[in-house]
Design a protein around this motif. Structure first.
Motif, short mmCIF file in Angstrom:
data_model
loop_
_atom_site.label_atom_id
_atom_site.label_comp_id
_atom_site.label_asym_id
_atom_site.label_seq_id
_atom_site.Cartn_x
_atom_site.Cartn_y
_atom_site.Cartn_z
N ASP A 39 5.60 13.02 4.92
CA ASP A 39 4.82 13.47 3.77
C ASP A 39 5.46 13.06 2.44
O ASP A 39 5.63 13.86 1.52
N LEU A 40 5.81 11.79 2.37
CA LEU A 40 6.51 11.28 1.19
C LEU A 40 5.67 11.39 -0.08
O LEU A 40 6.21 11.35 -1.19
N PRO B 287 -2.08 7.29 1.76
CA PRO B 287 -2.34 6.17 0.83
C PRO B 287 -2.92 6.65 -0.49
O PRO B 287 -3.66 7.63 -0.55
N ALA B 288 -2.54 5.93 -1.55
CA ALA B 288 -3.14 6.10 -2.88
C ALA B 288 -3.15 7.54 -3.36
O ALA B 288 -4.11 8.01 -3.95
N GLU B 289 -2.06 8.27 -3.09
CA GLU B 289 -1.96 9.64 -3.61
C GLU B 289 -1.52 9.58 -5.07
O GLU B 289 -0.50 8.96 -5.39
N ALA C 192 4.03 7.67 -7.68
CA ALA C 192 3.20 6.61 -7.11
C ALA C 192 3.85 5.23 -7.27
O ALA C 192 3.84 4.41 -6.35
N ASP C 193 4.43 4.97 -8.44
CA ASP C 193 5.06 3.67 -8.67
C ASP C 193 6.26 3.47 -7.75
O ASP C 193 6.49 2.35 -7.26
N GLU D 155 7.08 0.66 -4.94
CA GLU D 155 8.32 -0.12 -4.84
C GLU D 155 8.87 -0.09 -3.42
O GLU D 155 9.33 -1.12 -2.90
N LEU D 156 8.83 1.08 -2.78
CA LEU D 156 9.28 1.17 -1.40
C LEU D 156 8.45 0.26 -0.50
O LEU D 156 8.97 -0.46 0.35
N ALA D 157 7.14 0.30 -0.69
CA ALA D 157 6.25 -0.49 0.16
C ALA D 157 6.44 -1.99 -0.07
O ALA D 157 6.30 -2.78 0.87
N ALA D 158 6.77 -2.38 -1.32
CA ALA D 158 6.87 -3.80 -1.64
C ALA D 158 8.24 -4.39 -1.35
O ALA D 158 8.40 -5.61 -1.41
N ASP D 159 9.22 -3.56 -1.01
CA ASP D 159 10.56 -4.08 -0.76
C ASP D 159 10.55 -5.02 0.44
O ASP D 159 9.89 -4.75 1.46
#
Length: 937
Positions: free
Chosen positions: A149-150, A181-183, A188-189, A193-197
């Motif tokens: 539940d990040l 997604p998209a919470e 959110a940013d 960043e975590l997802a794009a690493d």
């Protein structure tokens, strides 16, 4: 079959996700870190995947640490991180705890302790400490960190996970994270960043297929007719949790899976989870419903006594109600106390009337506070209550803000203080809250918090408190570059402190120091500032921050008076020596900014470099990134002046790297001015031009103007060089800095004029520089001026004298330049044999300095003289990259790989790789050979 059958059924249609988890675990066990981000809608099965990952990692021998964020934790700074890491440091084993929190990891202690005592910690230090704590844990065995539940996680924890992931590649570490997604939200940013690493793999579990739906319907209700399965699939949209809730609701009401029952299925379509939860609560005894509402308010893991208090039940009745809720499958069967799924808690919470919810959160806050719960746990509930002008609420929120600052989470502290201000506090407390809020906001940006500080100052009548607020407001305005307003605030505060009683003497002296430091640089106030400085200097003692600041300021001004260089040097030495012993924070760099140039201008380059070394060490010890970047930039300039160009570039590059990664707002113009001069000496003109083009702020800074002038000269653009150098001279004159050793712009301007054919102007500038340098008895400036005069007048005697003067200083680079220019002049005058000795010595010095352009010039002149010089190979220390140079220098000082990594904010593996490259390039086999190899330059 019972409703439990659906929950107990194995995962369906998740083979790809399970393979990815297995591969991630194997990679971590092989020593390569990374992350898997499981993203999907609520109820899609993310938690089940995380549970499988934890089980399989445990089977493979990894340590597994888990945590789950909740809505109440969104403002609990580092709350998720604490939940993750605290179990790994049990207080029952103090020796292990001490070992794990050794070195840089000690900065993680405030997060784990959750205590509010002690000074605020900067965010960079906390992030640095958390990384090294995790690194220490991975040294014991490979580590899996699981966070569910990040989307509800606090911003500070998300920032810590981003920081950790950027450095995880060389650790036996896997992060498995789950989010919706998209919470929307402040984090959110950071989630993006975590997802794009590059180290993050994405898992997107999809909806169940029609076939899987049919399988689950059969498991719960028996063999279904096709239309019934279709209706269930349509209503639940393939979401496992919603489908399970639907099927249980149907099972409870005795619906059979036939076509005629599809209307019953579709009737349950709206708010399936609520339709599952609320009827069950209505059919349970009133205490059970009260406990469910109380637990929804308190959040997962709440203590039964707190739940009972909020539900207004005695403990025995509360325990019985928990059993009833567990039997109804609304609560999880195993501890801690929690709902079976967050969506169930959300459904209950959303159906609590607003007034009851407000009262429940206030009750929860008071219960937690009376039980000595962490201040931020209390504040989490108070943030959700309506303002009632309650000073008890204000006090608890201020407590939480202090704890957040202690952990290095100023944004969380701002949230608490803004809510405290909205309570609102009583009039006598309001000014205090405004001051705390404004002071905290200044940590977040150069223009933030100023309005709050100004309002606090206006409301405060106590002289000592007004002085403290004015001091903070003045510094904030200076940082925001609102200099006229800052000067007005400080000047008024000084006048008030002159006439008021009860102002702390240290605060009074700090106000004076701040006012003088700013006022002396403004033409309209300079005279008054210098008058106060003369009055206060005899009282300035190096046993306080204010005393060191005044001594350093006095040193700069004393230096401008002919014949008082020794006095200025003594003041600068006192200030620099004392400031690092005072735990003074950013003032270490502030004193270095003043005292360092004084020492360098007076020819005390070694002392200036030692002062810069001390400032770097102090900032590193505190993990103070802003101060460290500034100290590194000044050390880069001192190293350049001493002729250590490779060290200068290494420091400047590290300062740049830190500025980019952490958005450190120290002066980019100052740093680039120093870097340009080093790059010009190294022949890196294209790199220097690229650096200049990337500068996003204006170029109107004296050191940058001087650096640009040198760059334009090297590029063969003397007209532009002259324009920049004359601009630098005008800025120095407005500041009252007349000493030629501070920024030797006149000699460079003379060379620019000489290149343009303006011989008269060139000679006038060179002669003026020489006269001033002799008057001030500045050896390095005198040597440079003699060299310049010799070149523009064509005087060999001046060049010989310049060599003699510079030979006795630490300015190796200027000495090398002078030797080469002397040799070239002798060769042009027909003294070819006599030219060779200064050229050879100059070539050797240039090579040791890393001055590539000068070494090439010396080589060409030697060839023209008839000598046959051996061209130095670009090997050895000169072949080291700036990063390798930094690592090698620290290793040569005797630091371990771990200590080097902590000092440079890199991983231990990176240090190992750089050292291996250093050994290869230097032709050595061990660490013990590093000092000699580096000194061969």
């Amino acid at each position: 079959m019972t409703p439990n059958a659906a929950a107990e059924h194995p995962l369906l249609e998740r083979d790809a996700e399970l393979r990815a988890l297995q591969a991630g675990i194997a990679t971590a066990l092989a020593g390569r870190g990374g992350a898997l981000l499981v993203e999907g809608a609520a109820g899609i099965g993310k938690t089940r995947l995380l549970d499988v990952a934890a089980a399989r990692a445990t089977e493979r021998g990894m340590r597994v640490l888990t945590a789950r964020a909740g809505p109440l934790e969104r403002d609990y700074a580092f709350g998720l991180v604490r939940m993750l890491l605290e179990p790994a440091l049990p207080r029952s084993d103090p020796d292990r705890r001490t070992r794990l929190l050794d070195g840089a990891a000690r900065w993680a202690a405030p997060v784990l302790d959750g205590a509010g005592a002690g000074a605020p910690t900067n965010t960079a230090a906390t992030l640095h400490g958390l990384y090294w704590l995790v690194s220490a844990l991975t040294e014991e065995r490979p580590l899996l960190l699981v966070a569910d539940d990040l989307h509800w996680a606090d911003v500070a924890s998300l920032r810590a996970l981003v920081y950790l992931l950027r450095r995880a590649a060389e650790l036996p570490l896997l992060l498995v994270l789950a989010t919706r997604p998209a919470e929307p939200g402040a984090g959110a940013d950071l989630l993006q960043e975590l997802a794009a690493d590059p180290l993050t793999g994405a898992l997107h579990p999809g909806p169940l297929s029609h076939a899987a739906t049919q399988r689950l319907v059969r498991a719960v209700l028996g063999e279904p007719e096709p239309a019934f399965t279709e209706a269930c699939h349509e209503v639940a949209a393939g979401n496992p949790l919603l489908l399970g809730a639907l099927l249980r609701s149907l099972h409870t009401t005795g619906v059979t899976p036939v076509e005629s029952a599809t209307d019953a299925v579709r009737e349950r379509a709206p708010a399936i989870v609520a339709m599952f939860v609320l009827p069950r609560l209505r059919h349970l005894p009133a205490p059970a419903a009260a406990i469910a509402r109380a637990l929804a308010v308190l959040g997962s893991g709440a203590a039964l006594r707190h739940v009972a208090a909020v539900a207004r039940l005695d403990p025995d009745r509360a325990a019985a109600a928990v059993d009833r809720l567990t039997a109804a499958e609304l609560l999880a069967a195993d501890p801690p106390l929690r709902f079976a799924h967050p969506l169930l808690a959300q459904a209950v919470l959303e159906h609590i009337p607003a007034g009851e919810r407000h009262a429940a959160h206030r009750c929860a806050a008071r219960e937690l506070a009376s039980d000595a719960a962490p201040a931020e746990a209390v504040a989490a509930h108070l943030l959700l209550t309506e303002p009632l002008r309650d000073d008890w609420v204000v006090a608890r929120l201020r407590d939480a803000a202090r704890v957040a600052l202690r952990k290095g989470a100023p944004q969380a502290a701002v949230t608490y203080l803004e809510r405290a201000l909205g309570e609102p506090p009583s009039p006598q407390v309001r000014a205090e809250v405004l001051f705390e809020l404004g002071s905290t906001q200044t940590r977040l940006g150069p223009t933030q918090g100023l309005a709050r500080l100004a309002e606090a100052h206006e409301l405060t009548t106590d002289p000592d408190a007004r002085a403290r607020i004015a001091l903070r407001l003045g510094r904030g305005l200076e940082t925001a570059w609102e200099l006229p307003r800052a000067l007005e605030v400080l000047q008024q505060a000084v006048l008030e402190a002159d006439t008021a009683s009860g102002v702390d003497p240290d605060v009074r002296l700090l106000l004076e120091a701040e006012f003088i430091g700013l006022a002396r640089s403004r033409p309209a106030s300079r005279t008054a500032a210098l008058d106060r400085l003369r009055q206060l200097t005899p009282q300035a003692r190096p046993d306080s921050v204010a005393g060191c600041m005044l001594l350093a300021t006095a040193a700069v001004e004393t230096l401008q008076v002919e014949g008082r260089a020794d006095e200025a040097v003594a003041q600068a030495r006192q200030a620099l020596t004392a400031i690092t012993r005072l735990s003074s924070g950013s003032f270490t760099t502030g004193v270095l900014y003043l005292a360092g140039p004084v020492l360098a201008a007076a020819g005390e380059l070694d002392a200036a470099l030692r002062g810069a070394d001390a400032a770097v060490a102090d900032a590193r010890e505190r993990v103070a990134r802003i101060e460290l970047g500034a100290a590194l930039s000044w050390r880069a300039e001192m190293s350049r002046r001493c002729g250590a160009l490779l060290d200068a570039e290494a420091d400047a590059r590290l300062a740049q790297d830190m500025a980019r990664e952490f958005a450190v707002p120290y002066p980019h113009r100052l740093l680039l001015g120093f870097l340009l001069s080093a790059l010009v000496e190294r022949g890196e003109l294209e790199t220097a031009e690229r650096e200049l083009l990337e500068l996003e702020v204006d170029r109107n800074h004296v050191h940058l103007l001087a650096g640009m002038g040198r760059l334009r000269l090297a590029q063969g653009r003397p007209a532009e060089a002259l324009e920049q150098l004359l601009a630098a001279g005008r800025r120095l004159a407005r500041r009252g800095w007349t000493h030629p050793g501070l920024v030797p712009w006149e000699t460079d301007a003379a060379l620019a004029c000489h290149r343009l054919g303006r011989l008269k102007q060139a000679r006038e500038l060179a002669d003026a520089a020489l006269v001033r340098a002799r008057h001030y008895a500045a050896p390095v400036a005198t040597g440079i001026a003699l060299r310049t005069a010799g070149l523009v007048h064509g005087l060999l005697d001046a060049l010989w004298e310049a060599v003699d003067v510079l030979e006795g200083t630490a300015a190796r680079l200027e000495h090398a330049h002078t030797l080469v220019e002397l040799g070239a002049a002798l060769r042009r005058a027909g003294h070819r044999v006599d030219s060779r000795e200064p050229l050879r010595t100059g070539l050797d010095l240039a090579h040791r300095c890393g001055a590539t352009v000068l070494a090439d010039q010396a080589t060409e002149e030697l060839l023209a003289s008839g000598a046959r010089p051996r061209r130095p190979l670009r090997t050895g220390a000169e072949a080291l990259s700036p990063s390798e140079r930094r690592v090698a220098r620290l290793a040569a000082e005797g630091r371990s790989n771990r200590e080097i990594a902590q000092a440079l904010f890199v991983t231990t593996k990176t240090v190992e790789v750089h050292l291996s490259a250093c050994y290869r390039k230097l032709g050595i086999a061990s660490r013990g050979e590093l000092p000699a190899a580096l000194d061969r330059t």
